[in-house]
Design a protein around this motif. Structure first.
Motif, PDB file in Angstrom:
ATOM      1  N   SER A  66      23.529  34.786  15.607  1.00 58.78           N
ATOM      2  CA  SER A  66      23.240  36.138  16.507  1.00 58.78           C
ATOM      3  C   SER A  66      21.894  36.105  17.156  1.00 58.78           C
ATOM      4  O   SER A  66      20.995  35.453  16.648  1.00 58.78           O
ATOM      5  N   ASN A  67      21.543  37.059  17.879  1.00 55.23           N
ATOM      6  CA  ASN A  67      20.227  37.242  18.411  1.00 55.23           C
ATOM      7  C   ASN A  67      19.855  38.682  19.206  1.00 55.23           C
ATOM      8  O   ASN A  67      21.236  39.282  19.627  1.00 55.23           O
ATOM      9  N   THR A  68      19.006  39.221  19.446  1.00 51.24           N
ATOM     10  CA  THR A  68      18.914  40.565  20.106  1.00 51.24           C
ATOM     11  C   THR A  68      17.931  40.008  21.031  1.00 51.24           C
ATOM     12  O   THR A  68      17.305  38.554  21.111  1.00 51.24           O
ATOM     13  N   GLU A  69      16.864  40.934  21.882  1.00 47.37           N
ATOM     14  CA  GLU A  69      15.742  40.310  22.769  1.00 47.37           C
ATOM     15  C   GLU A  69      14.900  39.952  22.377  1.00 47.37           C
ATOM     16  O   GLU A  69      14.094  39.380  22.883  1.00 47.37           O
ATOM     17  N   ASN A  70      14.608  40.086  20.790  1.00 45.35           N
ATOM     18  CA  ASN A  70      13.463  39.659  20.325  1.00 45.35           C
ATOM     19  C   ASN A  70      13.373  38.956  18.971  1.00 45.35           C
ATOM     20  O   ASN A  70      12.690  38.378  18.417  1.00 45.35           O
ATOM     21  N   SER A  71      14.879  38.682  18.757  1.00 43.46           N
ATOM     22  CA  SER A  71      15.075  38.149  17.168  1.00 43.46           C
ATOM     23  C   SER A  71      16.122  37.090  17.407  1.00 43.46           C
ATOM     24  O   SER A  71      17.270  37.340  17.960  1.00 43.46           O
ATOM     25  N   PHE A  72      15.860  35.977  16.964  1.00 44.30           N
ATOM     26  CA  PHE A  72      16.797  34.814  17.074  1.00 44.30           C
ATOM     27  C   PHE A  72      17.353  34.133  15.928  1.00 44.30           C
ATOM     28  O   PHE A  72      16.464  33.752  15.006  1.00 44.30           O
ATOM     29  N   PHE A  73      18.513  33.988  15.394  1.00 47.76           N
ATOM     30  CA  PHE A  73      18.996  33.727  14.103  1.00 47.76           C
ATOM     31  C   PHE A  73      19.864  32.358  14.238  1.00 47.76           C
ATOM     32  O   PHE A  73      20.896  32.507  14.782  1.00 47.76           O
ATOM     33  N   TRP A  74      19.448  31.447  13.514  1.00 47.97           N
ATOM     34  CA  TRP A  74      20.161  30.296  13.233  1.00 47.97           C
ATOM     35  C   TRP A  74      20.651  30.124  11.736  1.00 47.97           C
ATOM     36  O   TRP A  74      20.451  31.230  10.848  1.00 47.97           O
ATOM     37  N   LEU A  75      21.324  29.463  11.464  1.00 41.94           N
ATOM     38  CA  LEU A  75      21.729  29.201   9.970  1.00 41.94           C
ATOM     39  C   LEU A  75      20.566  29.034   9.074  1.00 41.94           C
ATOM     40  O   LEU A  75      20.734  29.732   8.056  1.00 41.94           O
ATOM     41  N   ASN A  76      19.537  28.159   9.271  1.00 39.41           N
ATOM     42  CA  ASN A  76      18.524  27.742   8.277  1.00 39.41           C
ATOM     43  C   ASN A  76      17.130  28.179   8.760  1.00 39.41           C
ATOM     44  O   ASN A  76      16.304  27.713   8.400  1.00 39.41           O
ATOM     45  N   LYS A  77      17.408  28.959   9.963  1.00 40.44           N
ATOM     46  CA  LYS A  77      15.992  29.318  10.561  1.00 40.44           C
ATOM     47  C   LYS A  77      16.148  30.438  11.458  1.00 40.44           C
ATOM     48  O   LYS A  77      17.244  30.810  11.975  1.00 40.44           O
ATOM     49  N   ALA A  78      14.984  31.109  11.856  1.00 34.52           N
ATOM     50  CA  ALA A  78      14.978  32.251  12.736  1.00 34.52           C
ATOM     51  C   ALA A  78      13.654  32.358  13.403  1.00 34.52           C
ATOM     52  O   ALA A  78      12.598  31.648  13.085  1.00 34.52           O
ATOM     53  N   GLU A  79      13.682  32.911  14.524  1.00 31.74           N
ATOM     54  CA  GLU A  79      12.280  33.189  15.605  1.00 31.74           C
ATOM     55  C   GLU A  79      12.219  34.480  15.977  1.00 31.74           C
ATOM     56  O   GLU A  79      13.314  34.891  16.434  1.00 31.74           O
ATOM     57  N   PHE A  80      11.150  35.106  16.077  1.00 29.45           N
ATOM     58  CA  PHE A  80      10.854  36.356  16.339  1.00 29.45           C
ATOM     59  C   PHE A  80       9.620  36.447  17.358  1.00 29.45           C
ATOM     60  O   PHE A  80       8.719  35.973  17.154  1.00 29.45           O
ATOM     61  N   THR A  81       9.857  37.070  18.640  1.00 32.95           N
ATOM     62  CA  THR A  81       8.899  37.258  19.413  1.00 32.95           C
ATOM     63  C   THR A  81       8.112  38.466  18.716  1.00 32.95           C
ATOM     64  O   THR A  81       8.554  39.702  18.489  1.00 32.95           O
ATOM     65  N   LEU A  82       6.778  38.330  18.913  1.00 33.74           N
ATOM     66  CA  LEU A  82       5.920  39.350  18.352  1.00 33.74           C
ATOM     67  C   LEU A  82       5.119  40.188  19.327  1.00 33.74           C
ATOM     68  O   LEU A  82       4.720  39.723  20.624  1.00 33.74           O
ATOM     69  N   VAL A  83       4.808  41.351  19.013  1.00 31.10           N
ATOM     70  CA  VAL A  83       3.677  41.977  19.787  1.00 31.10           C
ATOM     71  C   VAL A  83       2.498  42.254  19.133  1.00 31.10           C
ATOM     72  O   VAL A  83       2.405  42.934  18.025  1.00 31.10           O
ATOM     73  N   PRO A  84       1.434  41.380  19.160  1.00 30.71           N
ATOM     74  CA  PRO A  84       0.127  41.367  18.550  1.00 30.71           C
ATOM     75  C   PRO A  84      -0.635  42.783  18.752  1.00 30.71           C
ATOM     76  O   PRO A  84      -0.589  43.228  19.755  1.00 30.71           O
ATOM     77  N   LEU A  85      -1.025  43.126  17.584  1.00 26.24           N
ATOM     78  CA  LEU A  85      -2.063  44.538  17.649  1.00 26.24           C
ATOM     79  C   LEU A  85      -3.399  44.608  17.528  1.00 26.24           C
ATOM     80  O   LEU A  85      -3.972  45.461  17.575  1.00 26.24           O
ATOM     81  N   ASN A  86      -3.841  43.432  17.273  1.00 30.20           N
ATOM     82  CA  ASN A  86      -5.084  43.147  17.457  1.00 30.20           C
ATOM     83  C   ASN A  86      -5.854  42.909  18.711  1.00 30.20           C
ATOM     84  O   ASN A  86      -5.239  42.363  19.554  1.00 30.20           O
ATOM     85  N   PRO A  87      -7.014  43.438  18.893  1.00 33.25           N
ATOM     86  CA  PRO A  87      -7.699  43.141  20.223  1.00 33.25           C
ATOM     87  C   PRO A  87      -8.042  41.745  20.293  1.00 33.25           C
ATOM     88  O   PRO A  87      -8.241  41.065  19.303  1.00 33.25           O
ATOM     89  N   HIS A  88      -8.304  41.265  21.542  1.00 36.43           N
ATOM     90  CA  HIS A  88      -8.738  39.896  21.969  1.00 36.43           C
ATOM     91  C   HIS A  88      -7.748  38.806  21.595  1.00 36.43           C
ATOM     92  O   HIS A  88      -8.258  37.756  21.088  1.00 36.43           O
ATOM     93  N   GLY A  89      -6.556  39.039  20.999  1.00 38.95           N
ATOM     94  CA  GLY A  89      -5.844  37.698  20.865  1.00 38.95           C
ATOM     95  C   GLY A  89      -6.095  37.321  19.203  1.00 38.95           C
ATOM     96  O   GLY A  89      -5.787  36.274  19.127  1.00 38.95           O
ATOM     97  N   LEU A  90      -6.671  38.173  18.259  1.00 34.00           N
ATOM     98  CA  LEU A  90      -7.350  37.763  17.127  1.00 34.00           C
ATOM     99  C   LEU A  90      -5.985  37.231  16.394  1.00 34.00           C
ATOM    100  O   LEU A  90      -6.282  36.133  15.470  1.00 34.00           O
ATOM    101  N   PHE A  91      -4.823  37.840  16.261  1.00 32.76           N
ATOM    102  CA  PHE A  91      -3.629  37.484  15.498  1.00 32.76           C
ATOM    103  C   PHE A  91      -3.111  36.161  15.616  1.00 32.76           C
ATOM    104  O   PHE A  91      -3.212  35.581  14.895  1.00 32.76           O
ATOM    105  N   GLU A  92      -2.829  36.085  16.967  1.00 36.00           N
ATOM    106  CA  GLU A  92      -2.235  34.375  17.365  1.00 36.00           C
ATOM    107  C   GLU A  92      -3.436  33.747  17.268  1.00 36.00           C
ATOM    108  O   GLU A  92      -3.172  32.396  16.876  1.00 36.00           O
ATOM    109  N   ARG A  93      -4.592  33.705  17.596  1.00 39.10           N
ATOM    110  CA  ARG A  93      -5.694  32.836  17.599  1.00 39.10           C
ATOM    111  C   ARG A  93      -5.938  32.237  16.322  1.00 39.10           C
ATOM    112  O   ARG A  93      -6.260  31.084  15.979  1.00 39.10           O
ATOM    113  N   TYR A  94      -5.971  33.276  15.359  1.00 41.57           N
ATOM    114  CA  TYR A  94      -6.333  33.004  13.925  1.00 41.57           C
ATOM    115  C   TYR A  94      -5.260  32.126  13.160  1.00 41.57           C
ATOM    116  O   TYR A  94      -5.559  31.276  12.394  1.00 41.57           O
TER     117      TYR A  94
END
Length: 432
Positions: A66-94
């Motif tokens: 199954s999936n939505t526009e931001n969530s993708f589900f397989w049998l043994n894994k999943a992937e979610f698109t995120l909206v980082p809320l820290n300035p300057h890309g700190l979430f993804e950079r760290y």
């Protein structure tokens, strides 16, 4: 796979999306390629998307449970698109590229980084279905970034680069991947638990949600689509109001967006409420039936003032719904509001007429009624009930907003509040 709003996922859609964002895409023996100047031993080598990679990626997408526009589900894994809320890309950079693996017999692994090939292909198919997305100014920057990533990648690797990986990095999109040897897990719950854990321990915040880059900018289309049509201001506006407005425009969270625009109307509540009280008293004492020699006439004026003061005391301030109604009456032109809404989304006016706001217990709103007083009354009730649902979170019978779960409903209320707030700001502008 997917929902009713999912794009068609196939080879043609993927390639069409790729052509919309990658300059100089060419056909080669292996499949499709983009030149990387100075790569390897050649003057002009390539990042390639082979036919076999296309087929494998599409098949993996079709294997989604199954999936939505931001969530993708397989049998043994999943992937979610995120909206980082820290300035300057700190979430993804760290957190980028680090695998966090739990303990136990069936450990769960979490990874924050660029989208997988499958999610990248999904986003390309989305672009193919909504080509207006790439007409926005920010996509000019993204196309240039693809070239810069290609130049950098060309100097860092041996062998051919995957074109899907190159595009994934250029997108700026951040995803959270979760994998486990055990199937059937509640991956969304695991994702939210991971996001809480990172916020609690490292003060890094993000939420599950679609990347705003892939949302069409209706405002720009309805206003000034190019720099050539942009004029400098001919009025100045109150700094406090502008700051609230900028917060609303920049906000990635619908709740914050709505409340930022609401605060602009709220700024004038006390003034319009007091002005209305003064007007009631003025009308009372200037009415030809009023006499300063009759005690009952004086008492009627006193009752009017006492009633208003009692409301202020009991409610800890002015009657907000009444003050909102007065602000709409004084500063908002309903005809202009309807025009703005139609230019933004031709379906919104009918949406308000046919639908209430379930999470707020708010009634339907018909902006096309001839009786503008009735329109403003209904509009004030709807806006105020939505506001109350957003700020009141305690248990009980009152309707309230559930973060993220009600975002789709709330997003349809934001244009009504935004265009209302814009008229209020403009009404208080001072000509230069």
């Amino acid at each position: 796979m997917g929902t009713a709003n999912s794009p068609a996922v196939n080879r043609d859609a993927l390639l069409n999306g790729l052509r919309l964002i990658v300059r100089r895409l060419s056909t080669v023996e292996e499949g499709f390629a983009v030149p990387i100047p100075g790569y390897g031993q050649k003057d002009d080598s390539i990042a390639v998307l082979s036919e076999s990679e296309i087929e494998t990626t599409i098949q993996n997408l079709k294997a989604l449970k199954s999936n939505t526009e931001n969530s993708f589900f397989w049998l043994n894994k999943a992937e979610f698109t995120l909206v980082p809320l820290n300035p300057h890309g700190l979430f993804e950079r760290y957190l980028d590229g680090v695998d966090f693996t739990g303990q136990g017999d069936n450990p769960v692994t979490y990874t924050v980084g660029s989208p997988s090939k499958e999610v990248t292909a999904y986003l390309l198919c989305l672009i193919s279905e909504k080509p207006d997305i790439v007409k926005q100014p920010r996509w000019t920057m993204l196309r240039n970034r693809i070239r810069k990533v290609a130049l950098r990648v060309g100097g860092e690797i041996d062998g051919q680069a995957s074109l899907l990986d190159l595009v994934a990095e250029a997108f700026y999109t951040v995803t959270l991947k979760i994998e486990s040897t055990q199937g059937g897990l509640d991956y969304e719950n695991l994702a939210n638990s991971f996001l809480f854990h990172t916020a609690y321990n490292m003060d890094l915040a993000a939420r599950i949600g679609p990347d705003p880059l892939f949302a069409p900018s209706r405002i720009q289309g309805a206003r000034r689509p190019s720099c050539a049509e942009f004029d400098p201001p001919r009025q100045t506006y109150g700094s406090d109001l502008v700051q609230h407005y900028l917060m609303g425009v920049a906000a990635e969270i619908p709740l914050l967006e709505y409340l930022s625009f609401y605060h602009i109307a709220e700024h004038y509540f006390e003034k319009v409420f007091n002005d209305d009280l003064i007007e009631q008293v003025r009308k009372g004492i200037t009415d030809p039936s009023f006499s300063v020699r009759r005690a009952k006439d004086i008492q009627a004026i006193i009752r009017t003032v006492n009633k208003a003061q009692r409301q202020v005391k009991e409610e800890g301030g002015v009657n907000e719904q009444r003050a909102l109604h007065l602000a709409l009456e004084r500063f908002v032109d309903i005809g202009r509001l309807v025009t703005d809404l139609d230019n933004y989304d031709a379906n919104l006016v009918s949406h308000y007429r046919e639908n209430g706001v379930p999470f707020a217990g708010a009634s339907k709103l018909d902006l096309t009624l001839a009786d503008e007083e009735a329109v403003r009354s209904s509009m004030a009730k709807r806006i105020y009930k939505v506001r109350n649902a957003l700020v009141h979170a305690k248990d009980g019978d009152l309707p309230k907003y559930a973060p993220f779960a009600h975002d789709d409903e709330l997003s349809k209320e934001i244009p009504l509040m935004r265009f209302t707030s814009e008229q209020i700001i403009i009404a208080h502008g001072k000509v230069l």
